[in-house]
Write a protein that holds these residues in place. Structure first.
Motif, mmCIF file in Angstrom:
data_model
loop_
_atom_site.group_PDB
_atom_site.id
_atom_site.type_symbol
_atom_site.label_atom_id
_atom_site.label_comp_id
_atom_site.label_asym_id
_atom_site.label_seq_id
_atom_site.Cartn_x
_atom_site.Cartn_y
_atom_site.Cartn_z
ATOM 1 N N PRO A 14 1.056 11.750 1.328
ATOM 2 C CA PRO A 14 1.725 11.114 0.182
ATOM 3 C C PRO A 14 2.440 9.829 0.550
ATOM 4 N N GLY A 15 2.985 9.749 1.754
ATOM 5 C CA GLY A 15 3.680 8.533 2.158
ATOM 6 C C GLY A 15 2.775 7.325 2.226
ATOM 7 N N LEU A 16 1.527 7.525 2.627
ATOM 8 C CA LEU A 16 0.577 6.422 2.694
ATOM 9 C C LEU A 16 0.242 5.913 1.295
ATOM 10 N N MET A 17 0.077 6.821 0.358
ATOM 11 C CA MET A 17 -0.231 6.415 -1.014
ATOM 12 C C MET A 17 0.936 5.649 -1.626
ATOM 13 N N VAL A 18 2.164 6.117 -1.377
ATOM 14 C CA VAL A 18 3.333 5.399 -1.902
ATOM 15 C C VAL A 18 3.422 4.011 -1.274
ATOM 16 N N LEU A 19 3.138 3.917 0.012
ATOM 17 C CA LEU A 19 3.158 2.618 0.690
ATOM 18 C C LEU A 19 2.130 1.679 0.058
ATOM 19 N N TYR A 20 0.959 2.188 -0.193
ATOM 20 C CA TYR A 20 -0.093 1.395 -0.832
ATOM 21 C C TYR A 20 0.344 0.918 -2.209
ATOM 22 N N GLN A 21 0.870 1.820 -3.022
ATOM 23 C CA GLN A 21 1.313 1.468 -4.367
ATOM 24 C C GLN A 21 2.453 0.443 -4.333
ATOM 25 N N SER A 22 3.296 0.509 -3.313
ATOM 26 C CA SER A 22 4.456 -0.378 -3.217
ATOM 27 C C SER A 22 4.072 -1.793 -2.823
ATOM 28 N N LEU A 23 2.968 -1.944 -2.084
ATOM 29 C CA LEU A 23 2.609 -3.261 -1.557
ATOM 30 C C LEU A 23 1.406 -3.901 -2.252
ATOM 31 N N ARG A 24 0.682 -3.148 -3.050
ATOM 32 C CA ARG A 24 -0.542 -3.681 -3.645
ATOM 33 C C ARG A 24 -0.268 -4.814 -4.627
ATOM 34 N N GLU A 25 0.947 -4.886 -5.168
ATOM 35 C CA GLU A 25 1.272 -5.942 -6.129
ATOM 36 C C GLU A 25 1.621 -7.266 -5.450
ATOM 37 N N ILE A 26 1.889 -7.216 -4.143
ATOM 38 C CA ILE A 26 2.310 -8.433 -3.457
ATOM 39 C C ILE A 26 1.333 -8.872 -2.369
ATOM 40 N N ALA A 27 0.260 -8.103 -2.162
ATOM 41 C CA ALA A 27 -0.692 -8.455 -1.110
ATOM 42 C C ALA A 27 -2.022 -7.763 -1.348
ATOM 43 N N ASP A 28 -3.077 -8.288 -0.719
ATOM 44 C CA ASP A 28 -4.348 -7.581 -0.652
ATOM 45 C C ASP A 28 -4.227 -6.536 0.449
ATOM 46 N N ILE A 29 -4.707 -5.334 0.184
ATOM 47 C CA ILE A 29 -4.450 -4.209 1.073
ATOM 48 C C ILE A 29 -5.753 -3.627 1.617
ATOM 49 N N ASP A 30 -5.776 -3.370 2.927
ATOM 50 C CA ASP A 30 -6.794 -2.544 3.567
ATOM 51 C C ASP A 30 -6.098 -1.310 4.124
ATOM 52 N N VAL A 31 -6.688 -0.147 3.929
ATOM 53 C CA VAL A 31 -6.127 1.094 4.449
ATOM 54 C C VAL A 31 -7.125 1.714 5.416
ATOM 55 N N VAL A 32 -6.709 1.877 6.662
ATOM 56 C CA VAL A 32 -7.519 2.531 7.688
ATOM 57 C C VAL A 32 -6.614 3.544 8.375
ATOM 58 N N ALA A 33 -6.881 4.837 8.176
ATOM 59 C CA ALA A 33 -5.961 5.876 8.625
ATOM 60 C C ALA A 33 -6.726 7.081 9.160
ATOM 61 N N PRO A 34 -6.071 7.921 9.960
ATOM 62 C CA PRO A 34 -6.748 9.098 10.524
ATOM 63 C C PRO A 34 -7.206 10.065 9.434
ATOM 64 N N ASP A 35 -8.269 10.797 9.727
ATOM 65 C CA ASP A 35 -8.820 11.736 8.757
ATOM 66 C C ASP A 35 -7.955 12.978 8.578
ATOM 67 N N ARG A 36 -6.986 13.179 9.487
ATOM 68 C CA ARG A 36 -6.099 14.335 9.413
ATOM 69 C C ARG A 36 -4.784 13.983 10.082
ATOM 70 N N ASN A 37 -3.847 14.904 10.046
ATOM 71 C CA ASN A 37 -2.536 14.668 10.640
ATOM 72 C C ASN A 37 -2.660 14.500 12.152
ATOM 73 N N ARG A 38 -2.195 13.363 12.653
ATOM 74 C CA ARG A 38 -2.220 13.088 14.096
ATOM 75 C C ARG A 38 -0.827 12.757 14.597
ATOM 76 N N SER A 39 0.188 13.402 14.024
ATOM 77 C CA SER A 39 1.566 13.183 14.459
ATOM 78 C C SER A 39 1.706 13.511 15.945
ATOM 79 N N GLY A 40 2.475 12.692 16.651
ATOM 80 C CA GLY A 40 2.695 12.909 18.079
ATOM 81 C C GLY A 40 1.578 12.371 18.953
ATOM 82 N N ALA A 41 0.633 11.639 18.361
ATOM 83 C CA ALA A 41 -0.502 11.127 19.148
ATOM 84 C C ALA A 41 -0.116 9.963 20.043
#
Length: 256
Positions: A14-41
């Motif tokens: 959910p945090g990634l989606m909120v980040l996308y929604q927050s910045l899409r109005e002020i910039a062109d956005i590319d999202v490249v993220a892990p397919d699953r939770n990789r916390s601590g990597a």
């Protein structure tokens, strides 16, 4: 302006989606993220296996790899147009003090900076994480300010900004402050248990509690309702002791 977004909680976080929604109005956005939770990597790279990608219906790119893999892949051949800025987050949980050593969120930003781009890591400092929108508003405000101030944007090519946001409504924030990293006590012991076949297995124990968390630290800022912004320098060299180590080495060589 074009911004690359990544994280360590995974492409569906959910945090990634909120980040996308927050910045899409002020910039062109590319999202490249892990397919699953990789916390601590941390800053791990996948070197002995290929990286497979999947383009989701919403345009996000899912990578079977680590946060560092995602940013490295994006900036070294995947994207047709390079971004101006890398933003990693919004992390589910704090990245304060010693946390940055293990954080995939911070590592993604470090990789962006290592490849020559200004980078920001942003985290919601909470175990529950109710107010992602607050962190979204904070990062949008920071990015807008960066676009108006090229001097600061240039300075960020030597550091990253590690941002931690209290989990409160935006109107309840007590401001923003620059803070140094605090420290935690030693981590709790590992937890030993057994699998269904009776073999010992181990869980990494929880992080240690706050140790150095007084005024001026990132812990203190967040605990007092402020957004903590910590500039992180990637050069790990302890310059202040270089001469002392040199003298010590010279004595060792002389003794031989």
């Amino acid at each position: 302006m074009r911004i690359l977004l990544s994280n360590d909680d995974g492409v569906y976080a959910p945090g990634l989606m909120v980040l996308y929604q927050s910045l899409r109005e002020i910039a062109d956005i590319d999202v490249v993220a892990p397919d699953r939770n990789r916390s601590g990597a941390s800053s791990s790279l996948t070197l002995h296996n290929p990286l497979r990608i999947h383009r989701l219906d919403n345009g996000f790119i899912s990578v079977e790899g680590t946060p560092t893999d995602c940013v490295h892949l994006a900036l070294t051949g995947l994207l047709s147009e390079l971004p101006d800025l890398v933003v990693s987050g919004i992390n589910e949980g704090a990245n304060l003090g010693d946390d940055i050593l293990y954080s995939g969120t911070v590592a993604a930003a470090i990789e962006g900076r290592s490849l020559g781009l200004p980078s920001i890591a942003i985290s919601l400092a909470s175990r529950e994480c109710h107010h992602y929108d607050t962190a979204g508003q904070v990062v949008a405000r920071i990015v807008k300010h960066l676009t108006r101030n090229s001097l600061h944007l240039g300075a960020m090519t030597t550091t990253i900004l590690n941002v931690n946001v209290p989990d409160v409504p935006y109107t309840a924030l007590q401001g923003m402050t620059v803070a140094r990293l605090g420290t935690r006590h030693v981590a709790e012991p590992v937890i030993r248990t057994q699998d269904p076949r009776g073999h010992d297995i181990y869980w990494i124990g929880p992080s240690g509690s706050e140790a150095d968390a007084g005024p001026g630290t990132d812990f203190y800022a967040v605990n007092n309702g402020k957004v903590s912004i910590t500039p992180l320098m990637i050069d790990f060299t302890h310059h202040a002791v270089m001469d002392g180590i040199g003298d010590w080495l010279a004595k060792m060589e002389k003794d031989e």
